[in-house]
Design a protein around this motif. Structure first.
Motif, PDB file in Angstrom:
ATOM      1  N   PRO A 452       0.821  -1.218   0.000  1.00 49.63           N
ATOM      2  CA  PRO A 452       0.000   0.000   0.000  1.00 49.63           C
ATOM      3  C   PRO A 452       0.848   1.259   0.000  1.00 49.63           C
ATOM      4  O   PRO A 452       1.834   1.366   0.738  1.00 49.63           O
ATOM      5  N   GLY A 453       0.464   2.213  -0.841  1.00 49.26           N
ATOM      6  CA  GLY A 453       1.204   3.461  -0.943  1.00 49.26           C
ATOM      7  C   GLY A 453       2.357   3.419  -1.920  1.00 49.26           C
ATOM      8  O   GLY A 453       2.956   4.453  -2.230  1.00 49.26           O
ATOM      9  N   ARG A 661       7.094   5.432  -3.675  1.00 51.56           N
ATOM     10  CA  ARG A 661       6.211   5.655  -2.532  1.00 51.56           C
ATOM     11  C   ARG A 661       5.437   6.948  -2.774  1.00 51.56           C
ATOM     12  O   ARG A 661       5.790   8.022  -2.293  1.00 51.56           O
ATOM     13  N   PRO A 664      -0.632   7.946   0.163  1.00 50.55           N
ATOM     14  CA  PRO A 664      -2.023   7.474   0.207  1.00 50.55           C
ATOM     15  C   PRO A 664      -2.887   8.169  -0.829  1.00 50.55           C
ATOM     16  O   PRO A 664      -2.667   9.303  -1.208  1.00 50.55           O
ATOM     17  N   ALA A 671      -3.693   4.460   2.541  1.00 46.37           N
ATOM     18  CA  ALA A 671      -3.120   3.817   1.365  1.00 46.37           C
ATOM     19  C   ALA A 671      -3.644   2.393   1.261  1.00 46.37           C
ATOM     20  O   ALA A 671      -3.875   1.720   2.271  1.00 46.37           O
ATOM     21  N   SER A 672      -3.855   1.935   0.034  1.00 44.22           N
ATOM     22  CA  SER A 672      -4.280   0.551  -0.195  1.00 44.22           C
ATOM     23  C   SER A 672      -3.804   0.109  -1.561  1.00 44.22           C
ATOM     24  O   SER A 672      -3.572   0.926  -2.457  1.00 44.22           O
ATOM     25  N   ASP A 676      -3.667   2.434  -5.144  1.00 42.53           N
ATOM     26  CA  ASP A 676      -2.323   2.885  -5.527  1.00 42.53           C
ATOM     27  C   ASP A 676      -2.259   3.324  -6.980  1.00 42.53           C
ATOM     28  O   ASP A 676      -1.571   4.297  -7.321  1.00 42.53           O
ATOM     29  N   ALA A 679      -2.791   7.002  -7.883  1.00 41.80           N
ATOM     30  CA  ALA A 679      -1.938   8.035  -7.295  1.00 41.80           C
ATOM     31  C   ALA A 679      -1.691   9.164  -8.291  1.00 41.80           C
ATOM     32  O   ALA A 679      -1.623   8.952  -9.503  1.00 41.80           O
TER      33      ALA A 679
END
Length: 811
Positions: A452-453, A661, A664, A671-672, A676, A679
């Protein structure tokens, strides 16, 4: 295989910009060969039926020519995938040009026109996403082809088809025409050394292009007078060259052409199958590719001797086509005639497979999933598919964007491995393929590695706009998704390519079920003054960066001026000096300083782990040391890993990749893995520049000091040298992890090394290490490596490898 029933395929007749419509029925993969495109009688017949359907002039309801063109541009990427799945004459070049008055004639595009000879206009070059020509260079244009010769040296550098013919899979997925030829020029060869003729005069003359060129070899001045014409009705270029010694002396050099036309396999008359290397007589040499089959063939009394060698599989070298093996006697001359012709290669077609395996691939929730399938025939080490095949089979693999795949295979016993990237588990099958009895298989590939993220990105990918790649944008998008890549940067040589319209079209039509994001970019490959290759992303199409006869500072300033927020990456820094920045400027491995003037350190990222080096980690470790040395100089350059993939197989997309990275996404700031892929690209680019990234071909490394990870800075308590490093290494059960290592500072001093027991557990290693930071060091990096080759890689000896960007430590 995807169901395209009811899809209206639009063809664009470029000279008249008229649209016509191809209503299609479902065409099954078994009507076509595994190598991509129609290759048997049924496939070619299907193509001819489609072509006849398109002979009606215009299509009602599309609002005229301009609106029709917009429709073509919208659906062109989808057509590329349709063709990949079996519709279109990939192995046959173009269909024969209908004779005047035939049933297939009747549209203006079949009317013969005289060849137009004139200087190149800027509008001509705008058609091309990649061009080596410049306005004013001599240009020939027929109804079928456009050809340009570079005035400065007499090289034939542009050759493209004006009228796409329901293009092959490799040709679709871009609005531009695609250059079929990298370059062709005359050459004199002595031993293993080749001497290129360079033009003293290049001009338009009597409907053709005439080139006077010369080269000095062993004190002799050799002359070559070449005339190039286009056939008025067929897609072929005609060449005639007169070779002689300026003073009438004897010539011992072998004389002929040197040519390059991409990284496709070369087919040679009489060989039956393509070979990586060949030296000997031939009546033709050719390749299958972006705009159909293209071959070079001597005509008249001209004989041809070929010489070519490939360094490694998937990277073809230039071809030398010599028209004399013994030179020229005193007072004599050599006249060589030949043609570059788009036509079916005169080779026997492979027998069509008669068995079928139908796969349905889903994720842990039962949703359709893009995936990659490795196929091996039991008892045979040979690849099942042709190296240059399409999504339905190339090398040992096939790909699906929506979890549905139909494999046409010869009867026998097969082993299948189904994967969807390193975050998901794999499934293996052993199946017996029988004629007339389809075998149905269902695979579930659950996510087992949670990130996540973090967004998995491949930041170096080539497609058909590159001179050395021949994969459609549509096929590229599917192959990326099948590897679980979440962010993909298109980085074609000399061209800014945008994959996003293709991705949207595939998703809209249900061909692509797995979400991903794309970045438009380019690989700036220097010419003239050659000193390296540099990726730049994101860019806007048309936002081209200078690459010819420039300097590092010139390129870097051009990037900062045109795209201030773009990432500027140095690619494969330690290869041959002409394509590798560090090698070109003799950057010291010990000090990180250049040995030549003109070097500029103003880049953002360094490609430490290139897909071609993944076959041997001994090639990666020195570049890793280069990077550590640069960090020790205070240059916070982020390390990346990217595939540099040029086709479907050989260099697998996403191997390696860079996890960013990005932070979130979504409500609540949580974040999941599901969000992602949404983003913000600006957040991801900021993360990359800051070094909030890890690089991997399989294992995922979680590394923190006081909760801070790669790219972040930790203030050690009261200036103490002791610190605690938390490490967790996760990997899918089918990926090997056998060791973990911690390095510190620019010298790469080893603080910790530990062997890891090979298991199928997802978490392979989890420890808190108490370490002492060496004097002079101000960062640490963590590495993880496997001992067994990745089973889903084209090169089976590719072992998993991963490393973090630095965690910075202040005393």
């Amino acid at each position: 295989m995807s169901d395209f029933n009811g899809l209206q395929i639009l063809g664009w007749n470029a000279p008249e910009r008229r649209c016509f419509e191809y209503p299609l029925k479902v065409v099954k993969a078994h009507d076509f060969s595994a190598g991509g495109g129609a290759r048997g009688g049924s496939g070619w017949g299907a193509w001819r039926r489609l072509r006849r359907l398109g002979s009606a002039a215009g299509s009602p309801g599309f609002g005229g020519a301009s609106r029709g063109v917009r429709w073509v541009r919208t659906l062109a990427p989808l057509l590329g995938l349709v063709t990949t799945l079996g519709i279109g004459p990939a192995a046959h070049g173009a269909p024969p040009t209908p004779k005047k008055g035939s049933a297939e004639a009747g549209t203006a595009d079949f009317v013969a026109r005289p060849v137009e000879a004139r200087p190149a206009r800027a509008s001509d070059l705008n058609v091309m996403r990649r061009t080596f020509a410049t306005p004013g260079d001599p240009t020939l244009k027929s109804a079928e082809l456009t050809l340009m010769v570079r005035r400065q040296d007499g090289y034939l550098t542009e050759l493209w088809r004006n009228r796409p013919f329901l293009p092959t899979a490799q040709a679709l997925g871009t609005e531009s025409d695609l250059d079929a030829l990298w370059q062709l020029h005359q050459v004199a060869s002595v031993g293993d050394r080749d001497h290129a003729f360079v033009a003293t005069s290049t001009k338009l003359e009597r409907g053709g292009i005439e080139i006077e060129a010369e080269v000095t070899v062993s004190g002799q001045r050799l002359l070559a007078t070449t005339r190039i014409e286009l056939h008025p009705t067929l897609p072929k270029a005609l060449l005639r060259t007169r070779f002689r010694e300026a003073n009438g002396g004897a010539v011992s050099a072998r004389l002929g052409d040197a040519l390059r036309w991409g990284n496709l396999q070369y087919h040679v008359s009489g060989l039956g199958v393509p070979r990586m290397s060949y030296r000997g007589k031939a009546t033709w040499v050719g390749r299958r590719g972006a705009q159909g089959d293209l071959l070079l063939r001597p005509t008249g009394d001209t004989a041809m001797h070929l010489d070519y060698r490939a360094r490694i599989r998937g990277f073809q070298g230039p071809i030398k086509a010599h028209y004399t093996a013994r030179g020229i006697p005193r007072g004599g001359e050599l006249v060589a005639t030949r043609e570059l012709s788009f036509e079916p290669l005169p080779i026997a077609e492979p027998q069509l497979p008669r068995g079928e395996v139908v796969l349905s691939i889903r994720d842990e929730r039962g949703a359709k999933l893009a995936a990659k399938v490795r196929v091996d025939k039991v008892g045979s080490a040979a690849p099942v598919f042709d190296e240059d095949g399409g999504l339905e089979g190339a090398d040992r693999f096939a790909w699906t964007g929506n979890g549905e795949l139909s494999l046409r295979l010869h009867p026998g016993r097969y082993r299948l491995l189904v994967t969807a990237g390193p975050e998901r588990d794999a499934e293996r099958f052993e199946v017996t393929v029988k004629e007339g009895v389809p075998a149905a298989l269902k695979a579930t590939l659950p996510r087992v590695v949670s990130t996540p993220g973090w967004v998995g990105a491949d930041l170096h990918l080539h497609q058909s706009p590159s001179v050395d790649a021949d994969i459609s944008l549509a096929a590229r998008v599917v192959s990326i998704a099948a590897e679980g890549v979440e962010l993909a940067a298109a980085t074609d040589h000399y061209a800014v390519t945008d994959l996003e319209p293709v991705r949207r079209a595939l998703a809209r039509e249900g061909v692509l079920a797995t979400a991903l994001q794309t970045l438009p970019g380019t690989e700036v490959s220097t010419l003239g003054a050659r000193f390296g290759h540099f990726n730049v992303f994101p860019l806007k199409p048309g936002q081209d960066i200078i690459y010819r006869d420039t300097t590092p500072r010139g390129i870097f300033e051009d990037v900062r001026r045109k795209a201030p927020q773009a990432v500027l990456q140095v690619n494969h820094p330690r290869w041959d000096p002409i394509i590798s920045y560090f090698s070109a400027y003799q950057v010291s491995e010990q000090t990180g300083l250049p040995g030549r003037p003109g070097y500029d350190p103003g880049f953002d990222t360094l490609e430490v782990y290139n897909g071609d080096d993944a076959r041997d980690l001994k090639r990666v470790r020195p570049v890793l040391k280069d990077w550590l040395t640069q960090l020790g100089l205070g240059r916070r350059i982020a390390a990346t890993g990217s595939s540099d993939s040029h086709k479907l197989a050989i260099l697998d997309p996403g191997l390696p990749r860079t996890y960013l990275r990005c932070g979130p996404v979504g409500p609540g700031g949580q974040a999941s893995d599901d969000t992602d892929v949404k983003a913000k690209l600006s957040d991801c680019m900021a993360a990359l520049k800051a070094g909030r990234a890890i690089v991997t071909s399989g294992p995922f490394i979680h590394a923190t000091v006081d909760g801070r990870g790669p790219g972040e800075t930790v203030k050690l308590t009261s200036g103490a040298a002791r610190f605690s490093l938390d490490i967790e290494v996760d990997a899918a059960p089918w990926i090997s992890v056998s060791q973990v290592e911690v390095l510190a500072g620019s010298r790469g001093e080893r603080l910790h090394f530990e062997l890891v027991k090979e298991t199928r557990a997802v978490t392979r290693y989890r420890r808190r290490l108490s370490l002492t930071l060496p004097q002079g060091a101000d960062f640490v990096v963590v590495l993880a490596q496997g001992s067994r080759g990745l089973p889903n890689a084209s090169r089976e000896y590719t072992v998993p490898f991963a490393f973090t960007n630095p965690i910075w430590l202040e005393r």
